[in-house]
Design an enzyme around this catalytic site. Sequence first.
Site, PDB file in Angstrom:
ATOM      1  CB  THR A 198      -0.975   0.022   1.198  1.00 11.12           C
ATOM      2  OG1 THR A 198      -0.245   0.048   2.428  1.00 11.12           O
ATOM      3  CG2 THR A 198      -1.900  -1.184   1.167  1.00 11.12           C
ATOM      4  CB  VAL A 243      -6.102   4.767  -1.284  1.00 10.37           C
ATOM      5  CG1 VAL A 243      -7.585   4.796  -0.927  1.00 10.37           C
ATOM      6  CG2 VAL A 243      -5.674   6.124  -1.818  1.00 10.37           C
ATOM      7  CG  HIS A 244      -3.372   1.983   3.866  1.00 10.64           C
ATOM      8  ND1 HIS A 244      -2.026   1.763   3.702  1.00 10.64           N
ATOM      9  CD2 HIS A 244      -3.485   3.143   4.568  1.00 10.64           C
ATOM     10  CE1 HIS A 244      -1.341   2.742   4.281  1.00 10.64           C
ATOM     11  NE2 HIS A 244      -2.212   3.591   4.813  1.00 10.64           N
ATOM     12  CG  ASP A 245      -8.894   0.075   4.213  1.00  6.36           C
ATOM     13  OD1 ASP A 245      -8.038  -0.743   4.572  1.00  6.36           O
ATOM     14  OD2 ASP A 245      -9.435   0.870   4.995  1.00  6.36           O
ATOM     15  CG  LEU A 247      -3.398  -2.295  -3.113  1.00  9.51           C
ATOM     16  CD1 LEU A 247      -3.503  -2.176  -4.629  1.00  9.51           C
ATOM     17  CD2 LEU A 247      -1.978  -1.958  -2.645  1.00  9.51           C
TER      18      LEU A 247
END
Length: 315
Positions: A198, A243-245, A247
């Site tokens: 991420t 935008v961790h989530d 991905l």
Amino acid sequence: MSAGRIPVVIDCDPGVDDAIALLLALASPELHVRGVTLVAGNTSLADVERNAAQVLDLAGAPADLPLVPGLAGPVARIERIPDEPIHGAGGLGGLEPSATPRPSHAGHAVDWLAEQALAAPGELTLVALGPLSNVAAMLARHPQAGPAFREIVVMGGAAFVQGNVTPAAEFNFFADPEAARYVLASGLPVRVVGLDVTRAALFPLEEAERLAALPATAGVAGGLLRDFALRYQARFGVAAVPVHDALAVAAVSHPALLGWAEGEATVECAGEVTRGALVADVRRPERARRARIALSVDSAAFVRLLSERLTGYAR
């Protein structure tokens, strides 16, 4: 459900990146979102519930899409860790709440998740974007339900890079390390999308500003990303934001975006300075394999995908 679409349920704690992940999932023709469950994490359960309802409204999600609250804190500790301030006021950067938010489901996420899996064995992918409290509690309370999921895709951990709460730990795993350890030890098919990838897939501030200038929900999403990126820039000096989530959602709809390694994985729960650390071994093929861990990403392709899908909300 259209043929070929992957049925998913999303467990989350909005949070800006969770909000963008929900918008991506609901705009992805590859996915069929069957419901959204909620866990305290980036902010309190009450804030998470309000934020998720608002995002579903922004996405134009069906009125009957289940929105199911779950646990308000970790499975083992008495108190949850404080809110993550980089998400801004209330977890969505101060975005004004809907005047008439949609109601939540009357059930509890832990039981609802099990019911959905058992009703469609082998079909559902569980995408877990927050602390794994709901998921671990579901596996413990309904042991027959875990194997009924097709797979579990987790956003969490930092296998071979530094964490973002401590040098060792990423936020979701630090928030409830006992839950994360329980899920990884379950023997179920688990894919882990952590900071290793991420942080390598940053969304540019310039692109967020382009989206923010668009009408309707696309502009709202762009505004959230722009403000998120500005807070990230103030903290780290980079004009872009992970935008961790989102991905993790893309890992389900477009798994080839990521490079995966099979490995044995666990989470440290007792260490004084390593609590919440993801400990992964991807070097020894003779050892038991418990997880697939994302270690590389096509960053440009991910940014294009996310931009295209969010631009589609300009209607």
